[in-house]
Scaffold this motif. Sequence first.
Motif, PDB file in Angstrom:
ATOM      1  N   UNK A 150       8.588   5.170   3.295  1.00  0.00           N
ATOM      2  CA  UNK A 150       8.853   4.526   4.586  1.00  0.00           C
ATOM      3  C   UNK A 150       7.899   5.042   5.654  1.00  0.00           C
ATOM      4  N   UNK A 151       7.650   6.346   5.653  1.00  0.00           N
ATOM      5  CA  UNK A 151       6.713   6.916   6.623  1.00  0.00           C
ATOM      6  C   UNK A 151       5.311   6.364   6.417  1.00  0.00           C
ATOM      7  N   UNK A 152       4.909   6.239   5.162  1.00  0.00           N
ATOM      8  CA  UNK A 152       3.572   5.705   4.869  1.00  0.00           C
ATOM      9  C   UNK A 152       3.475   4.231   5.240  1.00  0.00           C
TER      10      UNK A 152
ATOM     11  N   UNK B  54      -3.256  11.456   6.294  1.00  0.00           N
ATOM     12  CA  UNK B  54      -1.847  11.416   6.688  1.00  0.00           C
ATOM     13  C   UNK B  54      -0.960  11.617   5.461  1.00  0.00           C
ATOM     14  N   UNK B  55      -1.295  10.934   4.367  1.00  0.00           N
ATOM     15  CA  UNK B  55      -0.502  11.071   3.144  1.00  0.00           C
ATOM     16  C   UNK B  55      -0.573  12.491   2.599  1.00  0.00           C
ATOM     17  N   UNK B  56      -1.749  13.108   2.683  1.00  0.00           N
ATOM     18  CA  UNK B  56      -1.915  14.472   2.189  1.00  0.00           C
ATOM     19  C   UNK B  56      -1.051  15.445   2.978  1.00  0.00           C
ATOM     20  N   UNK B  57      -1.047  15.302   4.291  1.00  0.00           N
ATOM     21  CA  UNK B  57      -0.198  16.161   5.101  1.00  0.00           C
ATOM     22  C   UNK B  57       1.274  15.897   4.888  1.00  0.00           C
TER      23      UNK B  57
ATOM     24  N   UNK C 142       0.837  -1.207   0.000  1.00  0.00           N
ATOM     25  CA  UNK C 142       0.000   0.000   0.000  1.00  0.00           C
ATOM     26  C   UNK C 142       0.868   1.251   0.000  1.00  0.00           C
ATOM     27  N   UNK C 143       1.942   1.230   0.778  1.00  0.00           N
ATOM     28  CA  UNK C 143       2.847   2.382   0.814  1.00  0.00           C
ATOM     29  C   UNK C 143       3.495   2.610  -0.544  1.00  0.00           C
ATOM     30  N   UNK C 144       3.821   1.527  -1.236  1.00  0.00           N
ATOM     31  CA  UNK C 144       4.397   1.666  -2.570  1.00  0.00           C
ATOM     32  C   UNK C 144       3.418   2.312  -3.533  1.00  0.00           C
ATOM     33  N   UNK C 145       2.151   1.938  -3.418  1.00  0.00           N
ATOM     34  CA  UNK C 145       1.128   2.540  -4.275  1.00  0.00           C
ATOM     35  C   UNK C 145       0.936   4.007  -3.920  1.00  0.00           C
ATOM     36  N   UNK C 146       0.891   4.303  -2.629  1.00  0.00           N
ATOM     37  CA  UNK C 146       0.773   5.707  -2.206  1.00  0.00           C
ATOM     38  C   UNK C 146       1.951   6.528  -2.732  1.00  0.00           C
ATOM     39  N   UNK C 147       3.134   5.955  -2.675  1.00  0.00           N
ATOM     40  CA  UNK C 147       4.327   6.644  -3.156  1.00  0.00           C
ATOM     41  C   UNK C 147       4.242   6.930  -4.645  1.00  0.00           C
ATOM     42  N   UNK C 148       3.699   5.965  -5.398  1.00  0.00           N
ATOM     43  CA  UNK C 148       3.569   6.128  -6.846  1.00  0.00           C
ATOM     44  C   UNK C 148       2.441   7.092  -7.220  1.00  0.00           C
ATOM     45  N   UNK C 149       1.579   7.391  -6.264  1.00  0.00           N
ATOM     46  CA  UNK C 149       0.438   8.266  -6.527  1.00  0.00           C
ATOM     47  C   UNK C 149       0.478   9.509  -5.638  1.00  0.00           C
TER      48      UNK C 149
END
Length: 213
Positions: A198-200, A166-169, A97-104
């Motif tokens: 890593x944070x995500x 959290x990701x937005x901030x 999930x963190x990898x996807x968040x990072x890519x987006x």
Amino acid sequence: MAEFIRARSAEQKGQRLEEIKGAVRRQFAARPYHEITLTTIADELGWSRANLYKYVSTKEEIFLLLTADEMDSYFNALLTALPEGCGLAPDTVAEVWAGIANAHQEYFRLGDLLTTIVETNVTVERLMVFKRAYYDHVARMREHLPLILDIEPERVEPLLVAIYYHATGLVSGCWSNPLIAEALERLRIERPETDFRAEMRDFIGMCLGHYAR
């Protein structure tokens, strides 16, 4: 630049909107939101503002369309990367999930503008389309996540919201704002670098521990 030709069909109108969104994507990657105007967008396209007004009334309408595209891409990526029956442990789900968040990251960067700026300056009809799409994604995730995680359906939306905000901030802190950079440089304050992925991963893992049983 290509000469402006007014769209005569729904397909041509869609092509014009893609051109508009493409111009805004390029500008948003290179400059702060407040420096992007209907004039800068029209200039990049080689159009007049009057031609641009044939498709959008405000720049916020364009940003809402961009957010919708990024939202679709993010949720579709989650469903693809975490298929039913994948059998992944929660810590692995957090990593994926963190990898996807990072890519987006663009989805979350747009989210920093969504509630306070974009959604306050569009028509209710456009906002209804956007909100319908969002809640359709939530409904899909509410059905899907309990198939791969030990989580109750009613806990899925709070999980999604916690991760989103959290990701937005976090992504706004990772984005290099030249004005902030200059202020810190003058103050001789070194800004620590943040590893978004890593944070995500750590935050999503914590959320899974909280929202899942």
